[in-house]
Design an enzyme around this catalytic site. Structure first.
Site, PDB file in Angstrom:
ATOM      1  N   LYS A 201      35.290 -32.762  39.968  1.00 33.44           N
ATOM      2  CA  LYS A 201      34.016 -32.936  40.675  1.00 33.44           C
ATOM      3  C   LYS A 201      33.629 -34.416  40.695  1.00 33.44           C
ATOM      4  O   LYS A 201      34.179 -35.222  39.921  1.00 33.44           O
ATOM      5  CB  LYS A 201      32.931 -32.112  39.982  1.00 33.44           C
TER       6      LYS A 201
ATOM      7  N   TYR B 223      19.062 -64.036  34.963  1.00 32.70           N
ATOM      8  CA  TYR B 223      17.716 -63.562  35.271  1.00 32.70           C
ATOM      9  C   TYR B 223      16.900 -63.325  34.008  1.00 32.70           C
ATOM     10  O   TYR B 223      17.400 -62.750  33.036  1.00 32.70           O
ATOM     11  CB  TYR B 223      17.775 -62.242  36.046  1.00 32.70           C
TER      12      TYR B 223
HETATM   13  C1  LIG Z   1      31.581 -30.752  34.500  1.00 30.80           C
HETATM   14  C2  LIG Z   1      31.882 -29.433  33.915  1.00 30.80           C
HETATM   15  C3  LIG Z   1      32.963 -29.262  33.031  1.00 30.80           C
HETATM   16  C4  LIG Z   1      33.759 -30.425  32.490  1.00 30.80           C
HETATM   17  O1  LIG Z   1      33.069 -30.977  31.402  1.00 30.80           O
HETATM   18  P1  LIG Z   1      33.670 -32.185  30.535  1.00 30.80           P
HETATM   19  O2  LIG Z   1      32.670 -32.391  29.453  1.00 30.80           O
HETATM   20  O3  LIG Z   1      33.778 -33.357  31.445  1.00 30.80           O
HETATM   21  O4  LIG Z   1      34.989 -31.722  30.042  1.00 30.80           O
HETATM   22  C5  LIG Z   1      33.259 -27.984  32.619  1.00 30.80           C
HETATM   23  N1  LIG Z   1      32.530 -26.927  33.027  1.00 30.80           N
HETATM   24  C6  LIG Z   1      31.467 -27.045  33.835  1.00 30.80           C
HETATM   25  C7  LIG Z   1      30.694 -25.838  34.237  1.00 30.80           C
HETATM   26  C8  LIG Z   1      31.101 -28.303  34.300  1.00 30.80           C
HETATM   27  O5  LIG Z   1      30.038 -28.415  35.107  1.00 30.80           O
END
Ligand SMILES: *Cc1c(COP(=O)(O)O)cnc(C)c1O
Length: 361
Positions: A33, A258
């Site tokens: 994702k 800055y």
């Molecule tokens: C993003 C996500 C994962 C992966 O989690 P990590 O901590 O990056 O391994 C697994 N399950 C769900 C439902 C997620 O949304």
């Protein structure tokens, strides 16, 4: 050309995937994702397609990017559909669907489908974000089964605190899941990266019905705050790097950048790096945040600006114009930069933009 780039090491991605499989021994969905946490979803999916059991993404738009580029492996939508009309492309592109809310279940019940869906029915075992409450889970499962619309129902839940290795919450959520799914002998899915790396004692190794869902570990960053033996076996996938484009010699007492956040406490040699918050480097990184210059440990000084940041070269006399700077990567763990900046490696990776991404094996 501006020298800021993100190098993405696909061989390390595969190494990390294999570690997930070795630790869990079950089926593994690679979580890609958010553009594979900033690493490029399509390139990462192509690198893993030969060995992964499938992919997981947040929404249909992310899934279609992979399907349209020819990825044939199973793809799970981690939040299912957001609107009823997504069910048509979900069927057409053969996507798997999390069902986490009563309205989704009702929509599936009343929508005529060409063929049954692969559904992952989510239990809220304690995170209290999405999923059916334990008291409602069995009824939801029975309704979905009775609807005739589900080809398969995978029981799933998600841990809220698996990255805290002394938290009692993981065992509590697991017990909640075990109670809610007692008597189901089908497939199930619980473990994200921290649960997979950090909690082997709670899970039977190689349970054939289990689906793992590692994300951050595939990209080689530890989800833990402190050293952890399995996480230490991960290989960083992204190297964020740039070069020094200007050098200043300042006497003691001069401000840099800055707001004059940094004032030289001694005669100071300042290197200016072509990297800023518009590239995703965190603006709130404090003085002292680690980085590396020509392979030598160094530290950030002064406020990060949009296109540039500044580094103390006083103790690195050989570094200068054109020196390579690693913001994170093999030498500077992203998790350490994140900790210094009060965030997590997940967010650093997802924020990377504008820089050229270069994938290599
Ligand atoms: C993003 C996500 C994962 C992966 O989690 P990590 O901590 O990056 O391994 C697994 N399950 C769900 C439902 C997620 O949304």
């Amino acid at each position: 050309m501006r020298p800021a780039r993100a190098l993405i090491d696909l061989a390390s991605l595969r190494h990390n995937y294999r570690l997930a499989r070795e630790l869990g021994g079950a089926r593994v969905l690679a979580v890609v994702k958010a553009d594979a946490y900033g690493h490029g979803a399509l390139r990462c999916a192509q690198a893993l397609e030969g060995e992964t059991d499938g992919f997981a993404v947040a929404c249909i738009e992310e899934a279609l990017e992979l399907r349209e580029a020819g990825i044939r492996a199973p793809i799970l939508l981690l939040e299912g559909f957001f609107e009823a009309d997504e069910l048509e492309p979900i069927q057409r592109h053969d996507l798997w669907c999390v069902v986490h809310s009563p309205w989704q279940l009702e929509t599936i019940e009343r929508t005529p489908l060409r063929r049954p869906l692969t559904c992952w029915l989510k239990l809220d075992s304690g995170m209290h974000r999405v999923g059916f409450a334990p008291a409602d889970y069995r009824a939801a499962h029975a309704r979905l089964a009775a609807s005739g619309k589900a080809a398969k129902i995978v029981a799933m839940s998600h841990f809220a605190r698996a990255d805290e290795l002394d938290s009692p919450r993981v065992a509590e959520q697991l017990a909640q899941f075990a109670a809610a799914t007692e008597g189901f002998d089908g497939e199930f899915s619980l473990r994200n990266s921290p649960a997979l790396l950090g909690w082997p004692q709670l899970f039977r190794r190689g349970h054939e019905g289990e689906w793992l869902r590692p994300g951050i570990m595939l990209y080689g960053a530890t989800p833990f705050e402190h050293y952890q033996a399995q996480a230490a076996r991960l290989r960083p996938v992204m190297t964020l790097e740039s070069k020094i484009i200007s050098v200043r010699e300042l006497p003691a007492g001069e401000p840099v950048g800055y707001g004059a956040r940094f004032v030289s406490p001694r005669p100071t040699r300042v290197g200016v790096v072509a990297m800023g918050y518009a590239d995703g480097y965190p603006r709130h990184a404090p003085d002292g945040t680690p980085l590396a210059v020509d392979g030598q440990p160094a530290r950030l000084i002064g406020r990060v600006s949009m296109d540039m940041l500044t580094v103390d070269l006083t103790d690195l006399p050989r570094a200068g114009l054109g020196s390579r700077v690693e913001l994170w990567g093999a030498q500077v763990p992203a998790a350490e930069v994140a900790a210094a900046a009060g965030t997590i490696a997940y967010q650093l990776f997802c924020n990377v933009r504008r820089v050229a991404r270069v994938w290599h094996d």
